[in-house]
Design a protein around this motif. Structure first.
Motif, PDB file in Angstrom:
ATOM      1  N   THR A  83      -4.682  -0.670  -3.723  1.00 29.11           N
ATOM      2  CA  THR A  83      -4.089  -0.056  -2.529  1.00 29.11           C
ATOM      3  C   THR A  83      -3.394  -1.071  -1.632  1.00 29.11           C
ATOM      4  OG1 THR A  83      -5.835   1.628  -2.566  1.00 29.11           O
ATOM      5  CG2 THR A  83      -4.622   1.375  -0.505  1.00 29.11           C
ATOM      6  N   SER A 143      -2.479  -2.869 -10.684  1.00 25.41           N
ATOM      7  CA  SER A 143      -1.858  -1.640 -11.158  1.00 25.41           C
ATOM      8  C   SER A 143      -2.494  -1.253 -12.477  1.00 25.41           C
ATOM      9  CB  SER A 143      -0.352  -1.819 -11.350  1.00 25.41           C
ATOM     10  OG  SER A 143       0.204  -0.676 -11.981  1.00 25.41           O
ATOM     11  N   GLU A 161      -0.816   6.124  -3.142  1.00 23.41           N
ATOM     12  CA  GLU A 161       0.259   6.087  -2.145  1.00 23.41           C
ATOM     13  C   GLU A 161      -0.230   6.576  -0.786  1.00 23.41           C
ATOM     14  OE1 GLU A 161       2.212   6.741  -6.194  1.00 23.41           O
ATOM     15  OE2 GLU A 161       0.438   7.495  -5.137  1.00 23.41           O
ATOM     16  N   ALA A 181       0.320  -1.396  -1.500  1.00 24.21           N
ATOM     17  CA  ALA A 181       0.926  -0.169  -0.970  1.00 24.21           C
ATOM     18  C   ALA A 181       0.862  -0.151   0.548  1.00 24.21           C
ATOM     19  CB  ALA A 181       0.228   1.060  -1.549  1.00 24.21           C
ATOM     20  N   GLY A 235       1.538   0.434  -9.799  1.00 24.60           N
ATOM     21  CA  GLY A 235       1.726  -0.408  -8.614  1.00 24.60           C
ATOM     22  C   GLY A 235       2.641  -1.589  -8.800  1.00 24.60           C
ATOM     23  N   TYR A 243      -1.465   5.769 -11.064  1.00 27.29           N
ATOM     24  CA  TYR A 243      -0.638   4.957 -10.170  1.00 27.29           C
ATOM     25  C   TYR A 243      -0.025   3.764 -10.898  1.00 27.29           C
ATOM     26  CZ  TYR A 243       0.535   1.959  -6.183  1.00 27.29           C
ATOM     27  OH  TYR A 243       1.166   1.153  -5.275  1.00 27.29           O
ATOM     28  N   ASN A 280       5.431  -2.325  -6.093  1.00 22.49           N
ATOM     29  CA  ASN A 280       4.918  -2.840  -4.827  1.00 22.49           C
ATOM     30  C   ASN A 280       4.455  -4.288  -4.955  1.00 22.49           C
ATOM     31  OD1 ASN A 280       5.388  -0.523  -3.316  1.00 22.49           O
ATOM     32  ND2 ASN A 280       3.365   0.336  -3.704  1.00 22.49           N
ATOM     33  N   ALA A 295       3.702  -2.306   1.548  1.00 21.28           N
ATOM     34  CA  ALA A 295       4.962  -1.592   1.369  1.00 21.28           C
ATOM     35  C   ALA A 295       5.211  -0.605   2.505  1.00 21.28           C
ATOM     36  CB  ALA A 295       4.962  -0.853   0.031  1.00 21.28           C
ATOM     37  N   ALA A 296       4.124  -0.022   3.043  1.00 13.88           N
ATOM     38  CA  ALA A 296       4.255   0.939   4.138  1.00 13.88           C
ATOM     39  C   ALA A 296       4.520   0.268   5.486  1.00 13.88           C
ATOM     40  CB  ALA A 296       2.996   1.796   4.223  1.00 13.88           C
ATOM     41  N   GLY A 332      -2.565   4.113   0.809  1.00  9.03           N
ATOM     42  CA  GLY A 332      -1.798   3.032   1.408  1.00  9.03           C
ATOM     43  C   GLY A 332      -1.225   3.398   2.763  1.00  9.03           C
ATOM     44  N   GLU A 333      -0.668   4.590   2.868  1.00 13.40           N
ATOM     45  CA  GLU A 333      -0.098   5.027   4.143  1.00 13.40           C
ATOM     46  C   GLU A 333      -1.177   5.229   5.197  1.00 13.40           C
ATOM     47  OE1 GLU A 333       2.185   6.069   7.246  1.00 13.40           O
ATOM     48  OE2 GLU A 333       2.893   5.199   5.356  1.00 13.40           O
TER      49      GLU A 333
END
Length: 268
Positions: free
Chosen positions: A97, A120, A68, A100, A194, A192, A197, A103-104, A71-72
């Motif tokens: 990743t 995932s 997570e 994610a 995933g 994780y 996402n 998603a961000a 990803g950010e």
């Protein structure tokens, strides 16, 4: 004393309004994308390749890694370096990743390419999970050196007969991975899930598998398409293992560049 946070290192190559962000796997760094970067730049694309936290010269966060947070952080890299059209290409851990990242920043990511992963870890069988950890982490925890531990595993990830300077580069860069970073990354991967996402990806997506990959198995990646991302394209690259971008460079990029031209740039 707490170390001040430093943003991960990254390299910008090429120019233009379409940027491909390259996210490497748990073994390696941006350096194993050297030939991939050159091919994409020659095709008229701009490329941003990072050393994820803990890789290359990027410091490992004191509290470890999570998918997570990766990803950010990669999304923040798009904030810094993005252009009108942004495509995220994630390989292996980077492929986990990449959704994610979308998603961000769903408004800033216009295409996803997921290479050599199931997306995932929850997709893997219990037997695959145990083997994954046993081969990679347990020897390190027993005190073996990273190069001694990783060499045989990395070699097994290539297809039979894979050779050449691109394969040699991937192998050497992968063997230079920091052991603490690697253990943190493998732990993050196994923790994780995933799937949410993956299901929520609304932009064009391409799934690329190597025929002989024992990690991102073709049947596993195909199941991601059929069960989680029915709108995505899927391609299996013959005579390639886990590192198809190096083992079958031209075939890999034929799929990639056609996808970028026809499925991403044509819609912009």
């Amino acid at each position: 004393m707490t170390t001040a946070y430093r943003f991960p290192d990254y390299q910008v190559s090429g120019s233009g309004d379409t940027t491909v962000f390259l996210l490497h796997g748990a073994y390696g760094s941006k350096d194993y994308f050297r030939h991939e970067i050159a091919t994409l730049v020659r095709a008229g694309l701009r490329v941003v390749a990072w050393d994820a936290p803990g890789y290359g010269l990027s410091p490992l966060p004191e509290d470890g890694l999570s998918i997570e947070r990766l990803g950010e952080t990669a999304a923040c890299l798009i904030d810094r370096c993005g252009t009108g059209t942004n495509i995220v290409l994630g390989h292996s851990m980077g492929g986990i990743t990449a959704p994610a990242v979308y998603a961000a920043r769903p408004d800033k990511v216009h295409g996803l390419v997921i290479s050599a992963t199931v997306g995932s870890f929850s997709q893997k069988s219990e037997e695959d999970r145990k083997t994954f950890l046993a081969e990679r982490v347990e020897p390190l925890r027993a005190g073996n050196s990273f190069r001694d531990t990783a060499g045989a595993v990395i070699d097994s990830m290539f297809a039979p007969g894979s050779k050449g300077p691109m394969v040699d580069l991937v192998r050497e860069v992968a063997l230079s991975t920091n052991a603490d970073t690697f253990c943190a990354a493998i732990t993050a991967i196994t923790l994780y899930d995933g799937e949410p996402n993956l299901k929520n990806v609304k932009v064009p997506a391409l799934l690329l598998a190597g025929e002989h990959d024992k990690v991102g198995r073709p049947e596993g990646m195909k199941s991601v398409q059929t069960q989680l991302m029915p709108h995505a394209e899927y391609a299996c690259i013959p005579d390639a293992g886990h590192y198809a971008f190096a083992e079958q460079h031209d075939v890999f990029n034929d799929h990639l560049l056609r996808f970028i031209r026809e499925r991403v740039m044509a819609l912009r």
